[in-house]
Design a protein around this motif. Sequence first.
Motif, PDB file in Angstrom:
ATOM      1  N   UNK A  79       0.841  -1.280   0.073  1.00 64.97           N
ATOM      2  CA  UNK A  79       0.003   0.027   0.105  1.00 64.97           C
ATOM      3  C   UNK A  79       0.841   1.215  -0.072  1.00 64.97           C
ATOM      4  N   UNK A  80       1.965   1.253   0.660  1.00 64.68           N
ATOM      5  CA  UNK A  80       2.668   2.639   0.766  1.00 64.68           C
ATOM      6  C   UNK A  80       3.250   2.885  -0.526  1.00 64.68           C
ATOM      7  N   UNK A  81       3.476   2.050  -1.288  1.00 70.75           N
ATOM      8  CA  UNK A  81       4.330   2.247  -2.498  1.00 70.75           C
ATOM      9  C   UNK A  81       3.065   2.616  -3.502  1.00 70.75           C
ATOM     10  N   UNK A  82       1.992   2.113  -3.406  1.00 68.00           N
ATOM     11  CA  UNK A  82       1.048   2.402  -4.525  1.00 68.00           C
ATOM     12  C   UNK A  82       0.223   3.693  -4.020  1.00 68.00           C
ATOM     13  N   UNK A  83       0.136   3.876  -2.856  1.00 66.95           N
ATOM     14  CA  UNK A  83      -0.315   5.381  -2.237  1.00 66.95           C
ATOM     15  C   UNK A  83       0.586   6.456  -2.868  1.00 66.95           C
ATOM     16  N   UNK A  84       2.058   6.424  -2.734  1.00 65.17           N
ATOM     17  CA  UNK A  84       2.613   7.126  -3.521  1.00 65.17           C
ATOM     18  C   UNK A  84       2.548   7.429  -5.017  1.00 65.17           C
ATOM     19  N   UNK A 100      -1.457  16.693   0.272  1.00 65.14           N
ATOM     20  CA  UNK A 100      -0.729  16.671   1.762  1.00 65.14           C
ATOM     21  C   UNK A 100      -1.072  15.199   2.308  1.00 65.14           C
ATOM     22  N   UNK A 101      -1.913  14.641   2.002  1.00 64.34           N
ATOM     23  CA  UNK A 101      -2.306  13.329   2.844  1.00 64.34           C
ATOM     24  C   UNK A 101      -3.228  12.663   2.065  1.00 64.34           C
ATOM     25  N   UNK A 102      -2.965  11.328   1.904  1.00 64.07           N
ATOM     26  CA  UNK A 102      -3.577  10.098   1.287  1.00 64.07           C
ATOM     27  C   UNK A 102      -3.743   8.829   1.962  1.00 64.07           C
ATOM     28  N   UNK A 103      -4.994   8.404   2.027  1.00 66.38           N
ATOM     29  CA  UNK A 103      -5.208   7.081   2.571  1.00 66.38           C
ATOM     30  C   UNK A 103      -6.132   6.110   1.832  1.00 66.38           C
TER      31      UNK A 103
END
Length: 432
Positions: A79-84, A100-103
Amino acid sequence: MFSSLMTKKMMRAGFLLLVSSFLFSAPAEAAPIEKVNVSLDAVGGDLPPAVEKRVVSSISSIGSRVLVGKEESLFSLNSDAYNKVLADIINRVVIGYMVSDLSVNYGRDTAIHVTLQPVGKIIRSVDTVIDYGGLTPEAARYVAEDTADVPRLMENLLIGLPVDSVGWAESVSQSAGRDLLSQILPEFQANFEVESGENTKVKIYLIPQGKIVRSSRLTFEKTTVPRLLMLRAAEETETALSRLQGLPVSFVTRHSGEIASNMNEILKKDSFIEKYGIATDTTLVSAENMELRVNALTDHWVIRTEVWLDAGRDGDRNTSVEGMLGHYIGKRSTVFGEARLYPGPMDWDVFGGFSHQFGSFMNLGYKYNFVENSNHFITQIPLGDKFALRYDRDFKERENEFGFSYKIHNYITLEYVYNDEDGKWLRLIANL
């Protein structure tokens, strides 16, 4: 052109995310993503609803292109890589803001929550000017009443947005503005000219749509006083009505009550109508040939004056002047006196009588000719607004007279007359 550029950007971003998915392994059995839901907020305050709607739509489109149909575990395990990658895509597409933020909560129904932060200069004021095109000042005044809140609504839409975002997707100031105007003023097309900056200037050009009012007229339906005495009031009102030409017919229909009331106020201010307490009411018929229908009635008296010119009739009574004075008894009955002058050679008929109005369907009455010592039964039947039938039975001479009339305009009526004794002829009636 812009939509094509936007599509290309999204395709490149989707391709980037798709390629990156092959860098990570996924379990053999996993549930595919079926739906993407997006929620949004902004640093420093809420986005205007129209802007938020379009940003959410763009992010939803990105999510649907790159996530729907793929195995959710492929993304949740990394998830971290795809969220970026998702954040980078959004930064490229949503101009004027940065993430500024994405979840992301990956699953069959994947939920994406994004917090945006504006970058660059912010719009601090909006100056909105509306161009009414070729409308007269009187017509523009009615439109201006509908658009009175537009400057405030444009401020609500734009103030606080990044200057760069105004042109984004051509939606913030133009598509969103058109949506706004279509709700407030559906009879006009709105074109926008926007000069973006910290002090943004918006110019709105209104273009009438559909059928347009091209002519107008005032018509007296019912009057109990001579129309010539109200000529000045009628001319002033008809002039005011003519200034509304150029408005869309549908706009006039929507405002017909207000326009009719304003026209009635012009009539009521006339010195003759005001002095003698004549009650006027108006009805507006909206069409390309607009018509204002007027009733001008007194409480007690009925006064009528006419001039008759007969063509195709033998004898020396082809020209006559008639005057009638009546008094109401109740709401529907009238007692009256009537005098008819034949100028060549000079001759008179003098009548006294009574009539009763049966709704709008028929008027029945009796009158006595004091000169000829004859009794008459009379009736008149209106056929719509312009046509009417008339019947007069002379019991002394045992003659029947029929008339079929057509009102050409307020002051002229044409009648076809048939009489048992004199045959048939045409009568031109000047309604004075």
